[in-house]
Design a protein around this motif. Sequence first.
Motif, PDB file in Angstrom:
ATOM      1  N   PHE A   1       9.433   8.791  29.152  1.00 52.89           N
ATOM      2  CA  PHE A   1       9.522   9.225  27.755  1.00 52.89           C
ATOM      3  C   PHE A   1       9.763   7.983  26.903  1.00 52.89           C
ATOM      4  O   PHE A   1      10.864   7.434  26.897  1.00 52.89           O
ATOM      5  N   PRO A   2       8.735   7.512  26.190  1.00 56.12           N
ATOM      6  CA  PRO A   2       8.848   6.211  25.522  1.00 56.12           C
ATOM      7  C   PRO A   2       9.795   6.176  24.344  1.00 56.12           C
ATOM      8  O   PRO A   2      10.289   5.120  23.982  1.00 56.12           O
ATOM      9  N   ARG A   3      10.054   7.349  23.708  1.00 55.67           N
ATOM     10  CA  ARG A   3      10.923   7.324  22.540  1.00 55.67           C
ATOM     11  C   ARG A   3      11.775   8.596  22.466  1.00 55.67           C
ATOM     12  O   ARG A   3      11.406   9.645  22.982  1.00 55.67           O
ATOM     13  N   LEU A   4      12.918   8.456  21.812  1.00 54.67           N
ATOM     14  CA  LEU A   4      13.805   9.573  21.508  1.00 54.67           C
ATOM     15  C   LEU A   4      14.010   9.594  20.001  1.00 54.67           C
ATOM     16  O   LEU A   4      13.757   8.596  19.313  1.00 54.67           O
TER      17      LEU A   4
ATOM     18  N   TRP B   1       1.921   8.383  23.176  1.00 52.03           N
ATOM     19  CA  TRP B   1       2.979   8.429  22.174  1.00 52.03           C
ATOM     20  C   TRP B   1       4.095   9.372  22.589  1.00 52.03           C
ATOM     21  O   TRP B   1       5.211   9.304  22.074  1.00 52.03           O
ATOM     22  N   VAL B   2       3.773  10.261  23.538  1.00 52.49           N
ATOM     23  CA  VAL B   2       4.741  11.271  23.969  1.00 52.49           C
ATOM     24  C   VAL B   2       5.281  10.983  25.354  1.00 52.49           C
ATOM     25  O   VAL B   2       6.466  11.121  25.624  1.00 52.49           O
ATOM     26  N   MET B   3       4.404  10.553  26.259  1.00 54.06           N
ATOM     27  CA  MET B   3       4.825  10.345  27.634  1.00 54.06           C
ATOM     28  C   MET B   3       3.929   9.339  28.327  1.00 54.06           C
ATOM     29  O   MET B   3       2.698   9.359  28.176  1.00 54.06           O
ATOM     30  N   SER B   4       4.537   8.446  29.095  1.00 54.04           N
ATOM     31  CA  SER B   4       3.796   7.493  29.907  1.00 54.04           C
ATOM     32  C   SER B   4       3.690   8.051  31.319  1.00 54.04           C
ATOM     33  O   SER B   4       4.648   8.013  32.088  1.00 54.04           O
ATOM     34  N   SER B   5       2.518   8.607  31.643  1.00 55.46           N
ATOM     35  CA  SER B   5       2.354   9.258  32.936  1.00 55.46           C
ATOM     36  C   SER B   5       0.882   9.536  33.196  1.00 55.46           C
ATOM     37  O   SER B   5       0.185  10.026  32.311  1.00 55.46           O
ATOM     38  N   PRO B   6       0.410   9.254  34.415  1.00 56.42           N
ATOM     39  CA  PRO B   6      -0.943   9.693  34.753  1.00 56.42           C
ATOM     40  C   PRO B   6      -0.962  11.198  34.982  1.00 56.42           C
ATOM     41  O   PRO B   6       0.000  11.773  35.491  1.00 56.42           O
ATOM     42  N   THR B   7      -2.038  11.843  34.579  1.00 60.65           N
ATOM     43  CA  THR B   7      -2.237  13.254  34.887  1.00 60.65           C
ATOM     44  C   THR B   7      -3.287  13.431  35.977  1.00 60.65           C
ATOM     45  O   THR B   7      -3.435  14.513  36.525  1.00 60.65           O
TER      46      THR B   7
END
Length: 374
Positions: free
Chosen positions: A260-263, A361-367
């Motif tokens: 999660f790149p940002r809060l 912008w919401v999540m750093s993750s491969p799908t």
Amino acid sequence: MSTAWVDAALRRGPVYFDEGQGCWTVTGHPEALAVLGDPVTFSSDLADLVPRQEDLDLFRRGNIVQMDPPRHDELRRIVSRAFTPRVVAGLEPRIEAITGSLLDARGSRFDLIDDLAYPLPVIVIAELLGVPAADRPVFRRWADRLFDRAGERLLDEEAIAAVAPAVHEMREYLLEHVRRRRAEPADDLTTALVREGLDDEAAAGFVGVLLIAGHITTTATLGNTVLCLHETPGAADELRAAPDLLPGAIEEALRLRTPFPRLARRTTTATVLGDASLPADTLVAIWLAAANRDPRVFADPSAYDPRRNPNPHLAFGHGIHFCLGAPLARLEARVALRMLLRRYREIAVDTAEPIRFRNPWVMSSPTRLPIAVS
């Protein structure tokens, strides 16, 4: 959001106002620690800044992520008993069994996300909550809608409207589950929440947060760690030769590819952060992805170093909102990666097949992460 964006944000300074995103931006590690460690000045309750939406308003009643003390503390105490070190450690045999079963069904080429990184944590958290693990395609649809619709700006009205149908579907499903547990108690976390006096709406919201957050971080961590190993020649062989490095390898992947790149936080009063003066009732974006690459704290911050020590990354947050499920996510990732490295001499990302990623912008993750193993 890319590595180039993070590097550019860090060059602008640890705290600045971003006209494009319409909020104050925190990129520095010490400054992020200060914000996350002060829930009085920097509130997690963003209700007054969010466009009103009925389903989101109802769901927010059980969303511990967007609560301040004392209600936050009350709910956290209830659920923390399910995530004590002793309870989490006791799940290791079950995690090993699930991982083994999932890998046994695979051949020499498979999608790491579809075939392991997604089903493993979903099965585990579903069993803890008492929801049917067989419904995991439904849970994945919710996650895809929730984490792929938002844009660059926080609290974007169009993005909020886009996720509302998924929130409505999730709320109705979980309300039915909560009511079933109220009528037919079982040995699961949902029953524990009901017994603590939560009403149906609050319990459904809380279960929803646990269900989604309880699997999506592990899914991201597994995929991101395999990507880091693939991009770092010799790293996987080093882990096979020295298995005690595996926890550090996972922590470094969490730092370098922060799920999660940002809060977001809201200032409750005018305050000073670093050299910036922030007004009251203003939105603050804490970029964990940038703080985890702050060169004041991390030497050679763009390098993947499984031996990095210390590694004070903020991937799981800090302070009262530190991720409840962090011990479980770490255990699931450690067990799955240990079994992958033991079972296969080679684990290579299949570059002939496309890799897909979530909205960065919401999540750093491969799908989608096709791999070839031998």
